[in-house]
Every structure is written in C-alpha cells, then in structure tokens.
Design an enzyme around this catalytic site. Structure first.
Site, mmCIF file in Angstrom:
data_model
loop_
_atom_site.group_PDB
_atom_site.id
_atom_site.type_symbol
_atom_site.label_atom_id
_atom_site.label_comp_id
_atom_site.label_asym_id
_atom_site.label_seq_id
_atom_site.Cartn_x
_atom_site.Cartn_y
_atom_site.Cartn_z
ATOM 1 N N LYS A 76 0.825 -1.202 0.000
ATOM 2 C CA LYS A 76 0.000 0.000 0.000
ATOM 3 C C LYS A 76 0.865 1.260 0.000
ATOM 4 O O LYS A 76 0.646 2.184 -0.779
ATOM 5 C CB LYS A 76 -0.942 -0.003 1.200
ATOM 6 N N GLU A 88 9.716 -5.917 4.522
ATOM 7 C CA GLU A 88 9.798 -7.304 4.076
ATOM 8 C C GLU A 88 9.500 -7.430 2.583
ATOM 9 O O GLU A 88 10.167 -8.181 1.853
ATOM 10 C CB GLU A 88 8.819 -8.175 4.869
ATOM 11 N N GLY A 100 -5.370 -2.408 4.154
ATOM 12 C CA GLY A 100 -4.628 -3.555 3.642
ATOM 13 C C GLY A 100 -5.380 -4.864 3.717
ATOM 14 O O GLY A 100 -5.454 -5.606 2.735
ATOM 15 N N ARG A 101 -5.968 -5.171 4.871
ATOM 16 C CA ARG A 101 -6.633 -6.468 5.010
ATOM 17 C C ARG A 101 -8.007 -6.484 4.340
ATOM 18 O O ARG A 101 -8.676 -7.518 4.338
ATOM 19 C CB ARG A 101 -6.722 -6.857 6.481
ATOM 20 N N GLU A 135 -6.440 -8.454 13.823
ATOM 21 C CA GLU A 135 -5.815 -7.162 13.567
ATOM 22 C C GLU A 135 -6.861 -6.052 13.593
ATOM 23 O O GLU A 135 -6.569 -4.922 13.983
ATOM 24 C CB GLU A 135 -5.081 -7.164 12.224
ATOM 25 N N HIS A 155 -8.817 -35.355 14.073
ATOM 26 C CA HIS A 155 -7.828 -36.257 14.656
ATOM 27 C C HIS A 155 -6.687 -35.495 15.304
ATOM 28 O O HIS A 155 -5.625 -36.068 15.563
ATOM 29 C CB HIS A 155 -7.299 -37.199 13.571
ATOM 30 N N LYS A 200 8.092 -3.856 14.772
ATOM 31 C CA LYS A 200 8.786 -3.538 13.520
ATOM 32 C C LYS A 200 9.842 -2.459 13.735
ATOM 33 O O LYS A 200 10.934 -2.502 13.153
ATOM 34 C CB LYS A 200 7.769 -3.102 12.463
#
Length: 505
Positions: free
Chosen positions: A192, A198, A251-252, A337, A368, A478
């Site tokens: 964005k 990263e 962003g999300r 978030e 399981h 960060k």
C-alpha cells in the site's frame, strides 16, 4: 461505552442460560428461525445459527445494544464512504471496490479496475512476451487475500502459475521461484505504501533472481500494486505498469482492489468481476436486511455473547473443504488485527474482552488433532464449520459425502454429547457451533463469504465501540526490528540482548 450500553450488557449477562437441548425442545421452529439463505446469481449460501445459544430474547437484547451503539447508522456511514476510520481521519472504502459507496469513489474504483483489466488483457495478448508465471510479493493483507482466493479457485486454471510470497525468510522466495522460468515470469509487488520492509527486500531479491536468470531488463517485468504510485516509480517501475488503489482501502480489506491483480491473472477478468459481484450481493444484504435476520450482524451477536458473557477466549473455524484450507489464516488477520484493541474509538479503556483469538484448521484432519479438546476439554470454544454442498474433484462422490457427514456429525456431537458411567468416555455436550454451507466454491460464493466476514468484523467493532480499521499494534515490534537490523544500539532487556549476541547479529 455508554451507560445505556453497560446496562444492556448487564441484563444480557443476567439472562437465563438454557441448554441447546432445551432450546430445541421448547421451539419447534428453531431451525427455520435461525437458518437463513442468502441468494446469489444461480447459487446461495446457508447460514445455520440454530446450534448456538441465541434465542428470541437474546436477539432482542442485542438489538437494543445495537440501537444504543448506533450500529445501523455506523453501517450506513461505512457504506456511504464517510470518514469512519477516526484515528486516521479517513473513510474505509473497500465496499466501493465492489460498487457500493460514495459515487465518486465507486467511479474511481471502476476506472482503476478497468485499468487493471486492460493490463491483464495486454499480458494475455503477449504484449509482455511469453508470460507463464506470476510471482506476487506482499505481506499481511497484500498476500493473505490473494493467496486464499487463488488456492481456492484456481487449482484447475490453465492461465498462469501464480505463487504468493510474504515471509521475509529467503526459503519462502526460493520455494516459490524454484519451478519458474525467469524469462517468463512477471513479478507483482504489492504494498500500500511501497515502503514495507519485508516486501521490498523480497522484491529486490526477485529482481536479482530475474537478472541472474538472464533477464536483461528485470524492471520491465515488474508490476506495482499500491496506493503510493510515486514511490513505485522511484523504485524503478514504469507508470504504465503501476496499478493504483485508493489509500482509503485498508490492507486487510484490499483484495477487491488492484491487490487482486494475481487473482485476475489466474481467474481472468471475468472471474475477478464475479468475485466482486458476490461481495456486492453481501453488501446489499448487510445494508438493507433487518438486524435480526442480517447474517453479519447475527454472527456478531453470537461472537459477542460467547466472548463477553461466557468468557470464551477463542473461536475456532474449520473448513470442511480442502479448497478453503487457508480461510482460518485469512480470518486470523481480518478479525484479530481489526478488533484486537484495548480502547474505544475515543481512546478510553475498553473495560471488557475484545476480539477472541481466531484459530482453526481443515476437516477431517482437525478431528484427529484438536477435536478431543473441543468435545471433552475444559475450555468452551464456539466452533464454526464452513463447507460446500458440491465438490469439484474427479474422484468418487463418496469422498464428498464422507466429508459432509463428518462435518455435520461434529456439530451434532458437540451439541448433544453422550453420558457414560465411565467419566473418560463421557461427553458433556451443550457446546455451540454454527455452520456456513455454500452451494459450491466459486467466485461469487467466495466473494460473498469474505464480505460476510468483513461486515461481521465491523459489526463486532461497532457493538464494542472500537475502530477496526487501524493497526498501530503491529508497529512497535517492527520499529525495534529495524533498529536491530541497522545495528543501532538499543536499550534491550537482558534476554533480547543475549539472543542478539547468540545469533551473531
């Protein structure tokens, strides 16, 4: 939180708590009243809340809470493009990407979608040469949405091989490009702000990989997906290959924008348009349906009841369909978030539980692994099952029948339990679940499903009085990592300082 809302919460906490068995015994129409279908074009989605502890009295109280917290008005502001993200003084305009919002925002989104569609068409027509692979680099919302959708819908696509890389660990990038031909690979860089550490590190390494693979002009094979086009140009990407989106799209919540470029590449422009159309159908349902029959709102009532009244700290989501195996991962970011906050919109302490921890897995694998705790453990965990009525594989339909019968049986077993003289073999029952049943896993259904979860998250936030559209909580770690990476001296605790020394940083 208003005094009125606090009083309503208190009255909800003091209400009777009949068992699920009692609720069914006392109301022969319970399934009909707590199961709802949302129609889409040629398909629909069934939401079954009947195995939760909601009843008419509880729903009525939650409607009072919704009125006290102005949920309907806040919803209208969201869908009209008002500045509902108060801490950042901006709107949250992901619905505009689907066609609902302020007129100018919807028109701008449409123009940007047309720009992206034109680029996809150009790539299809060979303008970039022979492209067979797409390497999508992003993190968080710039990766989780595309990865979920591509994994769910594009397994049989013969258009492009698409890999999504988020982790800064070089192993992730290495695995993604292992089977790609650099000369035939397009790299999409999704950020964005175009400053995400990263993502830019992975992008630089991808450029080195292109160059090392004999590509003379690696920047000619880059596409930028960003709300900061100037930053992308400074990085070296030509303006014609920059696909902008509005900075009012978080962003999300951004997979509907140009962040969805790899989805359009894998599905084709028509498939991506259908995906957005499914979300728009859910937007319309959320905008116009009374709260007691409004699926995102009713789901929020369920969430809040168990988190606030019964002190459930987690919520489990199990996808009984391999194609939806990444749904729990996607929901973890969307819900935690967004609503993992400790203060109201005005900065005052929340004073009650915020979002529960979202976790989950894939059935029947999870049966399981973790269902022992869900059936007989001491924690009360609301469970959500997501399944599809139809399969798409070529094997005997007995596979899908077994999958669905296991899904429905788990919900039944959680509710009814089983008494035994042997405590080791006794199941307490009265454990809640809800089920979402798609007709099929297709672009429209998946678009509607994701929009359902977005609006559910928003409704939860409004009923708690928090802002779901900022995420300042991710910044501190960060910042510290950046100072470590720059070898800046820091006032680290003894444990952290010892770890830095042990790792040789």
């Amino acid at each position: 939180m208003s005094v009125q809302a606090d009083a309503i919460w208190q009255s909800i906490a003091e209400m009777p708590r009949p068992t699920l068995a009692t609720l069914f015994a006392d109301d022969s129409s319970r399934v009909a009243s707590l199961s709802h279908r949302i129609p889409l074009a040629g398909t629909d989605i069934l939401f079954d809340f009947s195995k939760t502890h909601l009843d008419a009295a509880l729903i009525g109280k939650f409607e009072e809470l919704a009125a006290a917290m102005h949920l309907a008005g806040m919803r209208d502001q969201l869908l009209a493009g008002a500045k509902i993200n108060t801490s950042e003084d901006r709107a949250a305009e992901h619905p505009a990407e689907r066609g609902m919002g302020a007129e100018d925002s919807v028109e701008n989104a449409q123009r940007l979608h047309e720009r992206m569609a034109a680029l996809v068409d150009a790539i299809d027509q060979g303008v970039f040469g022979e492209i067979k692979h797409v390497l999508h680099i992003g993190i968080g919302g710039s990766a989780l949405g595309p990865k979920l959708i591509i994994d769910a819908l594009c397994r049989d696509s013969d258009r492009y091989d698409v890999a999504v890389v988020a982790n800064v660990d070089g192993e992730a990038l290495s695995e993604a490009v292992d089977k790609f031909d650099p000369a035939k690979t397009l790299v999409a860089i999704a950020s964005k702000t175009f400053t995400t550490t990263e993502t830019l590190m992975n992008a630089e390494s991808a450029i080195d990989w292109l160059r090392g693979g004999g590509v003379e002009d690696p920047y000619g094979q880059l596409v930028a997906l960003t709300a900061a086009p100037k930053k992308a140009m400074e990085f070296g990407i030509d303006e014609t290959r920059i696909l902008p989106f509005s900075e009012t799209v978080g962003g999300r919540y951004s997979v509907w924008s140009s962040i969805g470029f790899p989805v359009a590449m894998a599905l084709g422009n028509h498939g991506f348009a259908e995906f957005r159309a499914g979300a728009l159908a859910m937007d319309r349902h959320f905008a116009t349906t009374p709260l007691a029959a409004n699926m995102p709102v009713l789901a929020a009532f369920v969430d809040l009841y168990y988190a606030q009244v019964r002190a459930c700290q987690t919520r489990a989501v199990f996808a009984y369909d391999e194609r939806l195996r990444l749904l729990p991962d996607y929901l973890q970011q969307l819900e935690m978030e967004s609503n993992g906050k400790g203060v109201h919109r005005d900065g005052s302490p929340l004073g009650r539980a915020s979002a529960p921890i979202t976790w989950g897995g894939v059935g029947t694998d999870a049966q399981h692994a973790v269902f022992q705790l869900l059936h007989q453990g001491t924690h009360l965990v609301p469970v959500e099952f997501v399944a599809s009525r139809l399969s798409a594989h070529e094997f005997d339909e007995a596979h899908h029948r077994a999958l669905l019968t296991n899904c429905f049986a788990q919900g039944a077993a959680l509710m009814q339990g089983k008494a035994s003289d042997d405590p080791q073999r006794s199941y307490p029952g009265d454990r809640p679940s809800m089920t979402v049943l798609l007709d099929s896993v297709d672009p429209q259904s998946l678009g509607a499903l994701i929009a359902f979860y977005e609006h559910r998250t928003f409704a939860n936030a409004m009923l708690l009085g928090i802002n779901p559209f900022d995420q300042f909580g991710v910044e501190l770690g960060k910042e510290i990592a950046k100072s470590m990476g720059n070898r800046q001296s820091g006032d680290f605790d003894p444990s952290t300082a010892a770890l830095i020394e042990a790792a040789g940083l």
